[in-house]
Design a protein around this motif. Structure first.
Motif, PDB file in Angstrom:
ATOM      1  N   GLY A 416       0.842  -1.193   0.000  1.00 44.87           N
ATOM      2  CA  GLY A 416       0.000   0.000   0.000  1.00 44.87           C
ATOM      3  C   GLY A 416       0.875   1.239   0.000  1.00 44.87           C
ATOM      4  N   GLY A 420      -2.206   5.386  -1.012  1.00 46.20           N
ATOM      5  CA  GLY A 420      -3.013   4.222  -1.367  1.00 46.20           C
ATOM      6  C   GLY A 420      -4.343   4.159  -0.634  1.00 46.20           C
ATOM      7  N   SER A 421      -4.424   4.722   0.522  1.00 46.45           N
ATOM      8  CA  SER A 421      -5.698   4.775   1.238  1.00 46.45           C
ATOM      9  C   SER A 421      -5.674   6.004   2.133  1.00 46.45           C
ATOM     10  CB  SER A 421      -5.910   3.511   2.071  1.00 46.45           C
ATOM     11  OG  SER A 421      -5.031   3.499   3.171  1.00 46.45           O
ATOM     12  N   ASN A 542      -0.437   5.967  -5.097  1.00 46.82           N
ATOM     13  CA  ASN A 542      -1.748   5.479  -4.665  1.00 46.82           C
ATOM     14  C   ASN A 542      -1.940   3.983  -4.929  1.00 46.82           C
ATOM     15  OD1 ASN A 542      -1.899   5.529  -7.357  1.00 46.82           O
ATOM     16  ND2 ASN A 542      -3.706   6.869  -7.517  1.00 46.82           N
ATOM     17  N   THR A 544      -2.204  -0.024  -4.270  1.00 44.15           N
ATOM     18  CA  THR A 544      -2.880  -0.735  -3.183  1.00 44.15           C
ATOM     19  C   THR A 544      -2.600  -2.236  -3.195  1.00 44.15           C
ATOM     20  OG1 THR A 544      -4.828  -0.965  -4.577  1.00 44.15           O
ATOM     21  CG2 THR A 544      -4.811   0.912  -3.059  1.00 44.15           C
ATOM     22  N   SER A 545      -1.622  -2.669  -3.973  1.00 43.91           N
ATOM     23  CA  SER A 545      -1.333  -4.109  -4.006  1.00 43.91           C
ATOM     24  C   SER A 545       0.133  -4.321  -4.377  1.00 43.91           C
ATOM     25  CB  SER A 545      -2.222  -4.811  -5.041  1.00 43.91           C
ATOM     26  OG  SER A 545      -1.866  -4.367  -6.334  1.00 43.91           O
TER      27      SER A 545
ATOM     28  N   SER B 190     -10.044  -4.171   3.359  1.00 43.02           N
ATOM     29  CA  SER B 190      -9.545  -3.292   2.310  1.00 43.02           C
ATOM     30  C   SER B 190      -8.022  -3.345   2.358  1.00 43.02           C
ATOM     31  CB  SER B 190     -10.043  -1.861   2.546  1.00 43.02           C
ATOM     32  OG  SER B 190      -9.408  -0.989   1.649  1.00 43.02           O
ATOM     33  N   GLY B 191      -7.436  -4.045   1.391  1.00 40.13           N
ATOM     34  CA  GLY B 191      -5.981  -4.201   1.385  1.00 40.13           C
ATOM     35  C   GLY B 191      -5.508  -4.892   2.641  1.00 40.13           C
TER      36      GLY B 191
END
Lengths: 553, 349
Positions: A416, A420-421, A542, A544-545, B190-191
């Motif tokens: 992340g 990313g969040s 950003n 996320t994986s 989430s993730g």
């Protein structure tokens, strides 16, 4: 007072002698255990001894419990004595007060002697309550039995045990009896000494009380009433002081456990200790080339088998490059250590391994941190293996210590990015931009600094078990956060206020707190979460994986 | 004359009897004193000083600039409460093994860790299941759900999920039967995180937090969101996580006078409480960030004060009563929530 101290010391020395005797008995018991092990080579009559050795740990536990019971009884007896001494002190001081303060009653015609006797007897019975109200010296004599002090109760609580405890069974009990006897003797001696020490302390106190009573009686006429309290307070204080001193001193003597300091971290557990020392802690760049000698010492507390040792020497340079050293100066592979540890180490024995590496090329080691970590896994018969480790750190020149440098894990990937969040964004995290690093294993410091926060909790405000460390980077104060570590995994060297070095072990990567899957929520406060403070930026902020972040090491 | 003689005789008799009467009087007085002494309660000993509980506040968290108690109605609190000492179990490898087998694990522990802050710990790690049993805590994970691409949001009802959690608790005899449901949270994956959602329907995971009570007062630790025990359940009723503490017994260890409500207000207003939780909430009352970062608070409006027992990090310390003050604050257009702990025992000066 000095003579009394000397008497206590003499008594303590005598008791230490008794304890040494007990230790000798324990040593003899250990010898018997060794003999049983040796008997494994044979068969027949020695068979039960072999079995006994297998169950010795359980019985040793039982013996420890007996020891605690004995110590508890000793403590309680001392407590009873202390209370009795207080009663006597109260009686004497009460009588003294009654005898003096009742003198005017003798002037009463006819009834005077009776009133005087009654007054004196009443105060003798009632005892004395000091005017400050801090110490109730004497009330009813039976309180000595029905109102134990809290620490007296605790002494018994420690040996109560729990309902789920699983005992060893008859076989275990029989097999480990030798060990149990040894420990029980030591326990009884300890208890006897605790009791004796308490008795001696109490006796000094009573003597002191008596003396104070006489002095108080002699000086009371014409002396202000307040001064009468001096012996009243002095006596119990003396009793408590001497009793407590005697017990505390002897307890320290019994349980003192000193350990030599080593450079780096030391592993210590129930069945072995592991230490690692480096011959030098620092070289200047100009001092290279040099040789660096490591000494690893494994000391068995119990018989060890299935021993394995892994050694890793990692060099991290200021320019961000890191590599491992695999061979020593004789061009031998460092791993396995010294050709591998022995398959069996008997209790009380050591295994030492020493090797030397060459820091021979300036360009390789300039401004670097060399961290050597040894991990030992060993078991004892009948129980699961125990893994523990030790490390040492040597620095060269001006290593990367001020600013974050390198990854906080040996292996992993970014799962992340800093955008990313929401929880990673600087604006919604109270100034703590973060990345998630999916990994397993341990997490380490990335700069030298001072530990600010240590929280060992399964939830920890969402962070789970976490640590923050602060330092100055290019003259700017900042903090970094390592979170979601395993409960109880934080290295003992990571304490609030402790100075830590680069690549020092912090704890184990886990998913405590609001985490899904093992990862480190790695955050900075006061620095950007990007190069050069991390070795490589994710492909996009950003992400996320693993795939979208695309940074793996 | 006869009368006079009689009076004289009587007077002389009285004179002879006087010492005996006086002696009797003294004896009666003494007996009376003794009876009084035996029947009257001894003076209550003064309160032994006790060090207040060690409550940690994030070093970066500052006290609010001001407090507002205008909407606060403090209930009547007891004047005195006992403190407790706690005795842990002695979890042997065999006992941990029994517990593990009840939860579906087999064989000896995968590893044993010595001298951890929770004493000797036993770990089982089998495929997607893992279990750690310490001397006062256990942690259970079932990570099978992580192999699914997405977790469903439909399945059992909330009550059925709660029953699944309680049934799972029942397999762990150490935990006792006196846990009470404190909080229910709805979450989605989430993730690498679980994020809160405001309702059951949208949730993939439901987390139940349970409290333990001492003398009918909840036992809390340094983190109000933590709970004595927590269970996470997926919508199909599978328990995927359990954390719980457990102790053998709690023993009373003396009673102590508590602070008055006025003292509580004064001390909080002076910033002597410890801020243990700050959260910024969205319009549905859901925290906007899963992490509790320190917040800068201008004014904290205290709305509720209650009593709790504080479980310290170091269980060798006593378990003491604390006051839990809960309030709200404004952060821009958003609302925030703050929780403050204050030791409840009055410290005699």
């Amino acid at each position: 007072m000095a003579a009394q101290d000397q008497d206590i010391k003499n008594a303590a020395n005598t008791a230490k002698g008794a304890v040494n005797t007990a230790q000798t008995v324990k040593t003899a018991v250990k010898t018997v255990k060794l003999a049983t092990t040796a008997a494994k080579a044979g068969a027949g009559p020695a068979g039960w001894l072999m079995l006994a050795a297998q169950f010795a740990p359980q019985i040793s536990q039982l013996a420890d419990r007996l020891k605690k019971i004995a110590a508890g009884i000793g403590a309680y007896l001392f407590y009873l004595l202390l209370k009795l001494a207080l009663k006597i002190a109260g009686l004497l001081t009460g009588l003294a007060f009654g005898a003096v303060s009742g003198l005017p009653l003798l002037a009463v015609p006819v009834a005077g002697p009776f009133l005087y006797a009654g007054w004196t007897a009443y105060w003798g019975f009632r005892g004395w309550v000091d005017p400050l109200g801090t110490m109730h010296l004497a009330t009813h004599p039976w309180e000595i039995f029905n109102k134990p002090l809290s620490w007296g109760k605790n002494a018994f609580n420690t040996v109560t045990g729990g309902p789920i405890e699983v005992g060893g069974g008859i076989l275990n009990a029989g097999a480990g009896v030798v060990s149990a006897v040894g420990n029980a003797i030591a326990g009884v001696v300890t208890a006897a000494w605790n009791f004796g020490a308490g008795l001696a302390g109490g006796a000094f106190g009573v003597m002191s009380a008596g003396l104070n009573f006489v002095v108080g009686g002699l000086t009371i006429a014409g002396v202000p009433a307040g001064l009468v309290m001096i012996p009243v307070i002095g006596a119990p204080v003396a009793i408590v002081y001497f009793g407590w001193q005697a017990m505390t001193n002897t307890n320290v003597a019994f349980s003192s456990n000193q350990q030599d300091a080593v450079i780096g971290g030391t592993g210590d557990n129930e069945i072995y200790t592991i230490s690692k020392t480096a011959s030098d802690g620092h070289f200047e760049n100009g001092e290279l080339p040099q040789e660096l000698t490591y000494t690893i010492k494994l000391t068995a507390k119990a018989e060890l088998n299935n021993i394995s040792a892994i050694d890793k020497i990692e060099v991290r340079r200021k320019d961000g490059i890191s590599f491992t050293v695999n061979r020593d100066t004789n061009n031998n592979l460092i791993d396995p250590l010294c050709g591998g540890p022995p398959q069996l180490i008997t209790a009380g024995s050591d295994w030492t391994c020493q090797f030397t590496i060459a820091l021979d090329q300036l360009n390789n080691f300039k401004d670097s941190v060399i961290t050597n970590t040894v991990t030992i896994t060993a078991g004892r018969q009948g129980s699961a293996p125990v893994t523990d480790g030790a490390f040492s750190v040597t620095t060269v020149g001006k290593p990367p210590i001020g600013c974050p440098n390198g990854w906080p894990t040996d292996h992993g990937y970014i799962s992340g990015g800093p955008e990313g969040s929401d929880i990673h964004k600087i604006e919604s995290s109270q100034g703590w931009p973060a990345i998630d690093i999916a990994a397993t294993g341990m997490t380490y410091t990335t700069f030298a600094g001072r530990v600010k926060t240590v929280v060992n909790d399964s939830w920890g405000g969402g962070f789970g078990t976490y640590v923050t460390i602060e330092a100055d980077c290019d003259g700017k104060r900042f903090e970094a956060l390592w979170s979601h570590m395993a409960l109880d995994s934080i290295d003992p060297a990571i304490k609030v206020g402790a100075e830590v070095g680069v690549h020092q072990l912090i704890g184990e990567v886990d998913d405590t707190g609001e985490s899904e899957g093992n990862h480190v929520h790695y955050a900075f406060n006061g620095l950007e979460m990007k190069e050069p403070y991390i070795p490589q930026n994710p492909k996009s902020d950003n992400c996320t994986s693993k795939e979208t972040c695309d940074v793996e090491w | 004359m006869v009368i006079m003689a009689s009076l004289t005789t009587t007077a002389q008799s009285f004179k002879k009897l006087a010492p005996i009467l006086l002696f009797g009087l003294v004896i009666i007085i003494l007996i009376g004193l003794i009876i009084y002494r035996f029947t009257s309660k001894p003076d209550e000993p003064p309160q032994t000083p006790i060090a207040p509980s060690v409550i940690n506040q994030n070093p970066d968290q500052k006290q609010p600039r001001s407090f507002d108690f205008s909407g606060l109605q403090i209930p009547e609190f007891p004047k005195k409460l006992p403190v407790y000492t706690v005795s842990p179990y002695n979890i042997t490898e065999a006992a941990a093994g029994t517990l593990a087998s009840n939860l579906g694990f087999s064989g000896t522990p995968s590893s044993v860790k010595e001298n951890t802050p929770d004493g000797r710990k036993f770990d089982w790690d089998q495929e997607n299941l893992s279990l750690t049993v310490g001397q006062t805590r256990l942690e259970y994970h079932n990570n099978e759900y992580r192999s699914l691409s997405t977790l469903p949001t439909s399945g059992l009802s909330q009550d059925e999920l709660k029953n699944s959690a309680i049934t799972f608790f029942g397999k762990i005899t150490l935990l006792g039967q006196d846990l009470a449901l404190k909080k229910t949270e709805f979450q989605v994956v989430s993730g690498n995180n679980r994020l809160p959602v405001g309702n059951f329907e949208d949730a993939q995971i439901v987390e139940f937090s349970f409290d333990k009570q001492l003398s009918n007062i909840p036992l809390v630790d340094n983190y109000p969101g933590s709970g004595f025990a927590r269970v996470r359940v997926t919508k199909d009723g599978e328990v995927i996580y359990l954390f719980s503490r457990y102790f053998d017994k709690f023993s009373e260890s003396g009673s102590y006078n508590l602070k008055t409500t006025k003292e509580v207000q004064d001390e909080i207003a002076k910033g002597q409480g410890k801020i243990v939780q700050t959260e910024v909430l969205d319009e549905k009352g859901v925290p906007v960030n899963i992490y509790e970062h320190p917040e800068s608070i201008d004014n904290a409006k205290i709305e509720k004060v209650s009593l709790a027992y504080f479980l310290p990090d170091n269980i060798k310390e006593t378990i003491q009563p604390i006051f839990v003050a809960e309030g709200t604050f404004k952060k821009g257009s958003e609302n925030g929530r703050v929780v403050i702990y204050l030791p409840a025992i009055k410290q005699d000066k």
